[in-house]
Design a protein around this motif. Structure first.
Motif, mmCIF file in Angstrom:
data_model
loop_
_atom_site.group_PDB
_atom_site.id
_atom_site.type_symbol
_atom_site.label_atom_id
_atom_site.label_comp_id
_atom_site.label_asym_id
_atom_site.label_seq_id
_atom_site.Cartn_x
_atom_site.Cartn_y
_atom_site.Cartn_z
ATOM 1 N N ASP A 111 44.489 52.493 38.603
ATOM 2 C CA ASP A 111 44.922 51.510 39.573
ATOM 3 C C ASP A 111 45.864 50.693 39.398
ATOM 4 O OD1 ASP A 111 42.790 52.487 41.115
ATOM 5 O OD2 ASP A 111 41.344 51.076 40.576
ATOM 6 N N ALA A 112 46.260 49.956 38.159
ATOM 7 C CA ALA A 112 47.272 49.127 37.878
ATOM 8 C C ALA A 112 48.676 50.078 37.730
ATOM 9 C CB ALA A 112 47.073 48.699 36.557
ATOM 10 N N ARG A 207 36.015 42.686 45.711
ATOM 11 C CA ARG A 207 35.838 44.184 46.005
ATOM 12 C C ARG A 207 35.334 44.369 47.282
ATOM 13 N NH1 ARG A 207 31.662 48.004 42.488
ATOM 14 N NH2 ARG A 207 32.152 50.131 43.387
ATOM 15 N N THR A 208 34.300 43.543 47.875
ATOM 16 C CA THR A 208 33.713 43.617 49.053
ATOM 17 C C THR A 208 34.818 43.232 50.202
ATOM 18 O OG1 THR A 208 31.746 43.086 48.086
ATOM 19 C CG2 THR A 208 31.714 42.999 50.545
ATOM 20 N N VAL A 209 35.406 42.296 50.087
ATOM 21 C CA VAL A 209 36.344 41.956 50.905
ATOM 22 C C VAL A 209 37.330 42.613 51.378
ATOM 23 C CG1 VAL A 209 38.107 40.104 51.411
ATOM 24 C CG2 VAL A 209 35.944 39.389 50.624
ATOM 25 N N ASP A 225 38.591 32.407 36.687
ATOM 26 C CA ASP A 225 39.937 32.848 36.356
ATOM 27 C C ASP A 225 40.012 34.034 37.164
ATOM 28 O OD1 ASP A 225 42.454 33.427 35.673
ATOM 29 O OD2 ASP A 225 42.061 34.048 33.561
ATOM 30 N N LEU A 226 40.864 34.256 38.206
ATOM 31 C CA LEU A 226 41.115 35.579 38.872
ATOM 32 C C LEU A 226 41.411 36.817 37.797
ATOM 33 C CD1 LEU A 226 41.908 37.241 41.481
ATOM 34 C CD2 LEU A 226 44.089 36.326 41.331
ATOM 35 N N ALA A 238 40.296 45.916 43.027
ATOM 36 C CA ALA A 238 40.727 45.136 44.238
ATOM 37 C C ALA A 238 41.859 44.372 43.908
ATOM 38 C CB ALA A 238 39.508 44.061 44.606
ATOM 39 N N HIS A 239 42.169 43.810 42.685
ATOM 40 C CA HIS A 239 43.343 42.910 42.468
ATOM 41 C C HIS A 239 44.637 43.608 42.796
ATOM 42 C CE1 HIS A 239 40.132 41.235 40.222
ATOM 43 N NE2 HIS A 239 40.837 40.185 39.715
#
Length: 381
Positions: A111-112, A207-209, A225-226, A238-239
């Motif tokens: 994903d990254a 993840r949900t949003v 911490d994000l 999600a990030h």
């Protein structure tokens, strides 16, 4: 004499054949030694091409192969490279100082990479683990002296893994560049996270949003911490798919506009005697609302009346902050309640935000369909 001559001839031929075989065997050994020596020399040359301070703990070097597998370094079990990398990102302060985050597992790393996040080091236990990744061409073509790939004993990776059974791959990546533009085809929903301090809970909210398709997420100061390991794993990518702004003060939101809804399961500012501890006379479940605001069940609210919509969600333990209530009061916001049964006092933040966001999305989709139907009718007339 004939017998003697015949015997001599046979023995001579045997000796000659043996001599040839011995010479061939010796020649093969010499050739093999030469190849091994050349290979060793080549490996030494490759090692010498690496900067001296980076050679510590390296067992050998492997160049890029014909199948496109990138060049990599094989680490010894005693190599300090992995432990040094883990120390560099062990907490929020270190991550910020060294501009690095830890990603673990094939899915999160892919994903990254897909999002264009730049890797600094990738440690893998087996070639097949790295082969399953779709690597950008520039990473595949890195020369040995610039490689970021390290084949590492599995037990070393497991030692630093935050999971019970590691997938055998982890990477140190640079902090992603935050894109402050709202994504196309997103719903006009801004979710503000207030006082969410449990990493797994925050990751699940993200993840949900993101799955709902909201336009952005804002994390207020006081949230966990994000870029923490658990938040990243629970976020499941999600990030890298959502506009997320972290460490925001309430004073920085003065210019934000929209209908404000507080996700709050406090039914009133008075203490509910049924949930009061007899000895302390304190409500052991609910934090009372500091400010009186209108309250309505979530399914009775018209979320499309004024857009964009601002939904504020609090942590399960600490709830919404006083600043959150004040923010909503100034904008004539309301409290949205999710009715619960069987004595259950609250839902975790991710579950609550999922129920609310999908209800909001449903109403917005219904409005879009109604507008399309009206347009079709007008065109037909």
């Amino acid at each position: 004499m004939k017998a003697i001559g015949s015997s001599f001839s046979v023995n001579f031929r045997r000796a000659l054949c043996n001599n040839i075989t011995i010479r061939t065997y010796v020649s093969d050994i010499k050739q093999s030694d030469t190849k091994g020596s050349n290979k060793k020399q080549s490996n030494n040359d490759l090692l010498n091409s690496i900067k001296p301070h980076a050679r510590s703990g390296i067992l050998s070097v492997v160049e890029k192969d014909d199948n496109g597998f990138p060049s990599y370094l094989i680490l010894k079990e005693t190599s300090p490279l992995l432990s040094q990398a883990m120390i560099s990102i062990k907490n929020k302060k270190k991550r910020q100082q060294n501009n690095g985050i830890l990603l673990e597992g094939k899915r999160l790393i892919q994903d990254a990479l897909n999002a264009g996040v730049k890797p600094k080091q990738i440690f893998f236990s087996q070639k097949r683990v790295l082969e399953n990744l779709s690597l950008p061409e520039e990473l595949q073509n890195l020369p040995v002296e610039s490689t970021i790939f390290y084949k590492t004993p599995y037990k070393m990776i497991q030692l630093f893994s935050e999971t019970e059974t590691s997938q055998g791959i982890m990477g140190i990546f640079e902090f992603p560049t935050i894109d402050h533009r709202v994504r196309k085809k997103s719903f006009p929903i801004t979710v503000i996270c207030d006082n969410i301090r449990e990493p797994g809970n925050l990751g699940a909210v993200l993840r949900t949003v993101t799955a709902v398709g909201a336009s952005q997420i804002i994390l207020m100061k006081g949230c966990t911490d994000l870029w923490g390991d658990k938040v990243l794993r629970a976020g499941c990518g999600a990030h890298f798919r959502m506009k997320i702004i972290s460490d925001v003060s309430w004073s920085n939101l003065q210019n934000i506009k929209g209908q404000v809804c507080l996700a709050d399961n406090n039914f009133g500012s008075n203490i509910d005697d049924s949930n009061t501890d007899e000895d302390t006379n304190v409500n052991v479940f609910r934090k009372t609302a500091p400010i009186e605001l209108p309250i309505a069940p979530y399914y009775e609210v018209d979320y499309c009346k004024t857009t964009p919509l601002i939904l504020i969600i609090g942590g399960e333990t600490h709830g919404l902050s006083d600043e959150g209530y004040e923010f909503a009061e100034k904008r004539k916001g309301i409290r949205v309640n999710i009715p619960l049964e069987n004595g259950i006092e609250s839902l975790n933040s991710a579950t609550a935000v999922g129920i609310l966001c999908f209800e909001i999305k449903k109403q917005m989709l219904n409005l879009i369909r109604s507008e399309h139907e009206i347009d079709e009718i007008e065109q037909a007339c």
